[in-house]
Design an enzyme around this catalytic site. Structure first.
Site, PDB file in Angstrom:
ATOM      1  N   ARG A  34     -15.477  10.852  -4.236  1.00 51.17           N
ATOM      2  CA  ARG A  34     -14.254  11.047  -5.012  1.00 51.17           C
ATOM      3  C   ARG A  34     -14.384  10.289  -6.330  1.00 51.17           C
ATOM      4  NH1 ARG A  34      -9.913   6.943  -2.160  1.00 51.17           N
ATOM      5  NH2 ARG A  34      -8.572   7.712  -3.820  1.00 51.17           N
ATOM      6  N   HIS A  60      -0.829   0.233   3.159  1.00 52.65           N
ATOM      7  CA  HIS A  60      -0.636   1.132   4.288  1.00 52.65           C
ATOM      8  C   HIS A  60       0.825   1.370   4.620  1.00 52.65           C
ATOM      9  CE1 HIS A  60      -2.123   4.013   6.994  1.00 52.65           C
ATOM     10  NE2 HIS A  60      -1.138   3.647   7.786  1.00 52.65           N
ATOM     11  N   HIS A  89      -2.606   9.557 -12.590  1.00 51.01           N
ATOM     12  CA  HIS A  89      -2.040  10.606 -11.732  1.00 51.01           C
ATOM     13  C   HIS A  89      -1.487   9.985 -10.450  1.00 51.01           C
ATOM     14  CE1 HIS A  89      -1.780  14.195  -9.194  1.00 51.01           C
ATOM     15  NE2 HIS A  89      -2.607  13.618  -8.339  1.00 51.01           N
ATOM     16  N   HIS A 138      -8.286  -0.234   7.703  1.00 53.66           N
ATOM     17  CA  HIS A 138      -8.996   1.054   7.846  1.00 53.66           C
ATOM     18  C   HIS A 138      -9.258   1.696   6.487  1.00 53.66           C
ATOM     19  CE1 HIS A 138      -4.903   3.274   8.504  1.00 53.66           C
ATOM     20  NE2 HIS A 138      -5.219   3.300   7.239  1.00 53.66           N
ATOM     21  N   HIS A 139      -8.622   1.184   5.435  1.00 47.21           N
ATOM     22  CA  HIS A 139      -8.930   1.677   4.084  1.00 47.21           C
ATOM     23  C   HIS A 139     -10.205   1.043   3.543  1.00 47.21           C
ATOM     24  CE1 HIS A 139      -5.033   3.711   3.449  1.00 47.21           C
ATOM     25  NE2 HIS A 139      -4.589   2.788   4.260  1.00 47.21           N
ATOM     26  N   TYR A 188       3.633   5.062   4.642  1.00 48.70           N
ATOM     27  CA  TYR A 188       4.756   5.483   5.482  1.00 48.70           C
ATOM     28  C   TYR A 188       6.064   5.454   4.709  1.00 48.70           C
ATOM     29  CZ  TYR A 188       1.410   5.978   9.025  1.00 48.70           C
ATOM     30  OH  TYR A 188       0.337   6.444   9.714  1.00 48.70           O
ATOM     31  N   GLU A 236       3.035   1.420   2.536  1.00 46.91           N
ATOM     32  CA  GLU A 236       3.412   2.310   1.435  1.00 46.91           C
ATOM     33  C   GLU A 236       3.229   3.777   1.817  1.00 46.91           C
ATOM     34  OE1 GLU A 236       4.806   1.947  -1.470  1.00 46.91           O
ATOM     35  OE2 GLU A 236       4.407   3.941  -2.291  1.00 46.91           O
ATOM     36  N   TRP A 254      -5.880   3.576  -8.906  1.00 54.47           N
ATOM     37  CA  TRP A 254      -4.530   3.052  -8.675  1.00 54.47           C
ATOM     38  C   TRP A 254      -4.575   1.858  -7.734  1.00 54.47           C
ATOM     39  CZ3 TRP A 254      -1.161   2.690  -4.387  1.00 54.47           C
ATOM     40  CH2 TRP A 254      -1.673   3.166  -3.179  1.00 54.47           C
ATOM     41  N   SER A 300      12.424  -2.226  -8.790  1.00 53.54           N
ATOM     42  CA  SER A 300      13.336  -1.100  -8.638  1.00 53.54           C
ATOM     43  C   SER A 300      13.409  -0.650  -7.183  1.00 53.54           C
ATOM     44  CB  SER A 300      12.876   0.050  -9.528  1.00 53.54           C
ATOM     45  OG  SER A 300      13.484   1.245  -9.149  1.00 53.54           O
ATOM     46  N   SER A 301      12.252  -0.501  -6.516  1.00 50.61           N
ATOM     47  CA  SER A 301      12.318  -0.010  -5.137  1.00 50.61           C
ATOM     48  C   SER A 301      12.897  -1.025  -4.183  1.00 50.61           C
ATOM     49  CB  SER A 301      10.969   0.448  -4.574  1.00 50.61           C
ATOM     50  OG  SER A 301       9.975   0.424  -5.500  1.00 50.61           O
ATOM     51  N   LYS A 315       6.390  13.199  17.320  1.00 48.86           N
ATOM     52  CA  LYS A 315       7.260  13.834  16.333  1.00 48.86           C
ATOM     53  C   LYS A 315       6.948  15.322  16.190  1.00 48.86           C
ATOM     54  CE  LYS A 315       8.642  10.045  13.437  1.00 48.86           C
ATOM     55  NZ  LYS A 315      10.040  10.471  13.366  1.00 48.86           N
ATOM     56  N   THR A 352       3.055   9.798  16.117  1.00 47.08           N
ATOM     57  CA  THR A 352       3.074  10.923  15.175  1.00 47.08           C
ATOM     58  C   THR A 352       3.038  12.235  15.945  1.00 47.08           C
ATOM     59  OG1 THR A 352       1.794   9.494  13.721  1.00 47.08           O
ATOM     60  CG2 THR A 352       2.070  11.756  13.026  1.00 47.08           C
ATOM     61  N   ASP A 404      30.803   5.488  -1.232  1.00 49.67           N
ATOM     62  CA  ASP A 404      29.735   5.301  -2.223  1.00 49.67           C
ATOM     63  C   ASP A 404      28.710   4.359  -1.606  1.00 49.67           C
ATOM     64  OD1 ASP A 404      28.213   4.780  -4.646  1.00 49.67           O
ATOM     65  OD2 ASP A 404      29.963   5.458  -5.771  1.00 49.67           O
ATOM     66  N   SER A 448      13.590  16.790  10.228  1.00 52.20           N
ATOM     67  CA  SER A 448      14.372  16.714  11.455  1.00 52.20           C
ATOM     68  C   SER A 448      15.808  17.175  11.241  1.00 52.20           C
ATOM     69  CB  SER A 448      14.390  15.280  11.997  1.00 52.20           C
ATOM     70  OG  SER A 448      13.081  14.834  12.210  1.00 52.20           O
TER      71      SER A 448
END
Ligand SMILES: [Cu+2]
Lengths: 532, 265
Positions: free
Chosen positions: A450, A253, A77, A302-303, A257, A255, A142, A169-170, A331, A328, A106, A268
């Site tokens: 979890r 991390h 998932h 922090h993870h 963002y 990732e 994951w 790809s990315s 914003k 943050t 283009d 915005s």
């Protein structure tokens, strides 16, 4: 320039048709559409896996699936939603919108563009076929932490190569976006006039280029540990399992963002349009995005506060993490200030955008709480974390994707979508998503870990509530699909501007826009930065 | 569902206060941050809802065109920063407290296995495994037909509890034998990963006798959800009695079946 444009227009008439059109296309709109359709398919595949998870957690005891398959579902998932749904969706939006927003015909690297899309179906075929392999799909999470991930069966090399493909790809997509924005901006489109969606995507692209190769390195080391006798992450062989976590989260991390920055850009664009008022603090939005991106590289640990770090390390990562709350917050305050003394209407894109601001902020609050290390020792790896990142990624990234879809669908198709169905989709989604995820805060605080397929009976009630919310949220997305299909097939003719308050170059083109967006550059006078 | 819901759900909303000085510190910190977030949330969401109600085109609202204010922007950068500093001070103190593992009275080595815990009372010759209780284990099988509601402490019961004395500073050394696990008892106020090749240190001083339950919190494979932790905190005298009895039992078992212990590794 105009010579080339004439040539291209001429070209329109004889591009291949049928399947060959889509296989060989180098057109940014065709590729954007393929990205978006692919992403929508993956959204439903990943969603189906979430339904299995919520079904098994509907009540205590194991009723439907065995624990190993349950772990496969949580693992798959996440991989499908992150790499298959949200990231390709952003690249799809970028493909469609960035050339139109900066006044380009283009993307800068059209063949690379075709390639970067067509890698994805291969990546996800590899990943999804693992469901049918002996030993089942990857089930180690994951995050792929060794040593557990090395216990994966036949699916293991499929997982590693799928991740490599998604990453390639990315990165290709990111290179293309950077090349496009830096080379194909219309005369007069200076950097500080770029729409914020373009800005946030540029920053995202740099994050991708800096972080994805780190992930590629990490999974390659896993591969050699598994098959070629290395011991990068094996304590028994002199390696270090915690090193994997440092490397993984150095990717992981940024990732986060990568998934959310383009959302900031879309919101915005939408709020000023429906508020009929310029975005408050354009330049502070740009600087805040850049600061968030910079900070995202120095907060990874922090993870993994509970992994056992020296006091100095824990303090550094705590301070750096909570510091992200400042840009943050800027914003969020800017969006609120944009709405203040404005003149708002509430079409579906605006409803999703306002909902985004409120619910993303809730995710931000729980993020701040999780950043406080001593308390994280309690929150870590509980449902509190699950609630947090789903507020940020579902009511954050996914809601922004939906807002953006409703916002630009009339531009893409030339038809207005069904506003009644859109609003129904919004209300059903917003209510059910909170029923789904808000109780998970309670579950986590009350002590539910979890990634467990079964739980102690004191967690039964909130799990049932959460599951009911999940089923309604899942079913509501069929409405989203219906609105899109209906709009693509026909509907009231959309004007060029579509929305009364719309500003920006994309709205100066017809709806739907011509095959090559700006064959001749727009007049510099039409570039005012608009509502950005 | 509803009557049961009323009883069970509403006291399951928040973090436990716990029974150690650290867990209480963490609880206070948690509540402080929560209230700060609630206060900011009331302000921000209040402004949004006010705007949504007041500044609508259908009410005849006319949009102003201002879009910058250096004063306001500096203010809402600096004020949150100050709030963060205020939060960071007690958080730093709590961390310093947690990391001070010196002057302990007793050391327990906790080793995670797929899927059980081993507890060793260092210097006491006492060591044993702790696995999911039988009744839970039967009920949790796929399609067992047993209603978990009827199983006492479903999934939170073990065959051998870890017994600890109250009011003693206990040092925990956590490690793992196969994959990464994480040892967590919410009432103690922290969890700590059990990583192969690493020995992590943490500590707790339990202030109140009782039974405290927790679980493995790092995904460790198929039965990750089925390796609970049960701590029984008892008085010093009771602890000494238990320890003596356990020593005899361990000595007997070690002589009778040394191979069995090795097998488990
Ligand atoms: Cu475990």
């Amino acid at each position: 320039m105009s010579d080339a444009a004439v040539h291209h227009d001429h070209h329109d008439a004889h591009h291949p048709s049928g399947i060959m059109r889509w296989l060989t296309t180098t057109n940014h709109k065709d590729i954007g559409t393929m990205y978006l359709v692919f992403s929508l398919m993956m959204f439903f595949v990943g969603g189906a896996m979430a339904m299995v998870i919520r079904l098994e957690l509907f009540q205590p005891g194991l009723q439907w699936v065995d624990p190993q398959f349950f772990n496969s579902m949580t693992t798959m998932h996440a991989l499908v939603m992150i790499f298959g749904a949200v990231m390709p969706a952003w690249t799809g939006f970028a493909n469609w919108m960035i050339p139109m927003m900066i006044g380009a015909p283009d993307m800068a690297l059209p063949r690379l563009n075709n390639w970067s899309f067509w890698i994805l179906p291969f990546a996800f075929t590899l990943l999804l076929t693992t469901l049918f392999l002996p030993g089942g799909a990857p089930a180690g999470g994951w995050t792929m932490y060794p040593p557990l991930v090395l216990q994966t069966g036949a699916a293991f090399p499929f997982l590693i190569f799928a991740v490599h493909f998604m990453g390639a790809s990315s990165v290709a997509g990111a290179i293309n976006i950077i090349a496009t924005v830096f080379n194909l901006r219309a005369p007069g489109m200076t950097l500080m006039k770029l729409p914020l969606f373009v800005w946030t995507w540029i920053i995202t692209a740099f994050l991708l280029i800096a972080s994805i190769p780190v992930l590629a390195g990490a999974v390659t080391m896993l591969l050699t540990d598994k098959f070629f006798g290395t011991a990068f992450f094996s304590a028994a062989g002199g390696g270090d399992p915690v090193m994997f976590q440092h490397i993984f989260w150095f990717f992981g991390h940024p990732e986060v963002y990568i998934l959310i920055l383009p959302a900031f850009g879309i919101v915005s664009a939408i709020i000023p349009t429906f508020a009929r008022k310029p975005l408050f603090g354009y330049s502070s939005m740009v600087y805040a995005s850049a600061s968030i991106a910079f900070l995202s590289f120095i907060v990874w640990a922090h993870h993994m506060f509970t992994v056992g770090m020296p006091l100095a390390g824990e303090l550094f990562f705590m301070y750096a993490t909570i510091l992200i709350a400042v840009p943050t917050g800027v914003k969020v305050f800017n969006w609120v200030a944009t709405m203040w003394q404005s003149s708002m209407t509430f079409e579906t894109p605006m409803l999703f955008a306002i909902s985004f601001v409120v619910l993303f902020t809730i995710g931000g609050f729980s993020g701040l709480m999780l950043g406080i290390t001593p308390v994280d020792f309690q929150y870590h790896d509980t449902y509190f974390v699950v609630a947090h990142f789903h507020y940020v990624l579902v009511t954050g990234a996914v809601f922004a994707l939906m807002a953006g879809t409703y916002f630009w669908l009339p531009k893409w198709t030339g038809h207005m979508y069904d506003e009644t169905l859109g609003k129904l989709h919004f209300w059903l989604s917003t209510i059910s998503v909170n029923v789904l995820f808000f109780p998970q805060h309670f579950l986590g605080l009350a002590g539910m870990p979890r990634r467990i397929p079964d739980y102690a009976v004191q967690f039964a009630d909130w799990n049932m509530v959460s599951s009911i919310g999940g089923f309604v949220f899942g079913l509501s997305q069929l409405l989203f699909l219906a609105v899109i299909v209906k709009c693509a097939r026909g509907g009231a003719k959309a004007s060029d501007t579509v929305w009364e308050g719309a500003r920006g170059l994309e709205w100066t083109l017809p709806s739907p826009p011509p095959y090559h967006s700006f064959s001749t550059p727009p007049a510099p006078a039409s570039i005012d930065g608009g509502y950005r | 569902m509803l009557p049961g819901f009323a009883n069970a759900a509403w006291d399951q909303l928040n973090l436990t206060r716990g029974v150690t000085p650290y867990s209480e510190t963490v609880y206070d910190l948690h509540m402080m941050i929560l209230w700060v977030c609630v206060a900011i949330g009331v302000g921000v969401f209040g402004a949004i809802f006010y705007s949504v109600l007041r500044f609508r085109k259908s009410n005849g609202a006319v949009a102003a065109q201002w879009h910058e204010s250096t004063t306001v922007e500096v203010l809402w950068t600096v004020v949150p920063f100050i709030i963060l500093v205020v939060m960071a001070v007690p958080a730093t103190k709590a961390l310093v407290m947690m990391e001070d593992v010196t002057k302990s009275d007793l050391t327990i080595k906790v080793t995670g296995y797929q899927w059980k815990w081993q507890y060793e009372y260092l210097g006491q010759d006492v060591a044993f495994f702790s696995t999911l209780g039988d009744a839970s284990n039967k009920a949790r099988q796929l399609g067992s037909g047993v209603n978990p509601e009827g199983v006492e402490n479903y999934l939170l019961e073990v065959d051998n509890e870890i017994v600890l004395p109250v009011n003693k500073k206990i040092r925990f050394l956590t490690t793992a034998a196969d994959v990464i696990h994480s040892w967590w008892v919410p009432a103690l106020g922290w969890k700590r990963d059990a990583v192969p090749g690493y020995i992590n240190e943490s500590w707790a001083t339990i202030k109140k006798e009782g039974i405290y339950r927790g679980q493995c919190t790092e995904l460790c494979g198929k039965d990750h959800g089925f390796m609970p932790v049960v701590v029984r905190a008892v008085s010093e005298e009771e602890f000494q009695t238990w320890l003596a009895a356990r020593k005899t039992a361990t000595a007997g078992a070690a002589q009778a079946a040394p191979v069995a212990v090795a097998d488990n590794k």
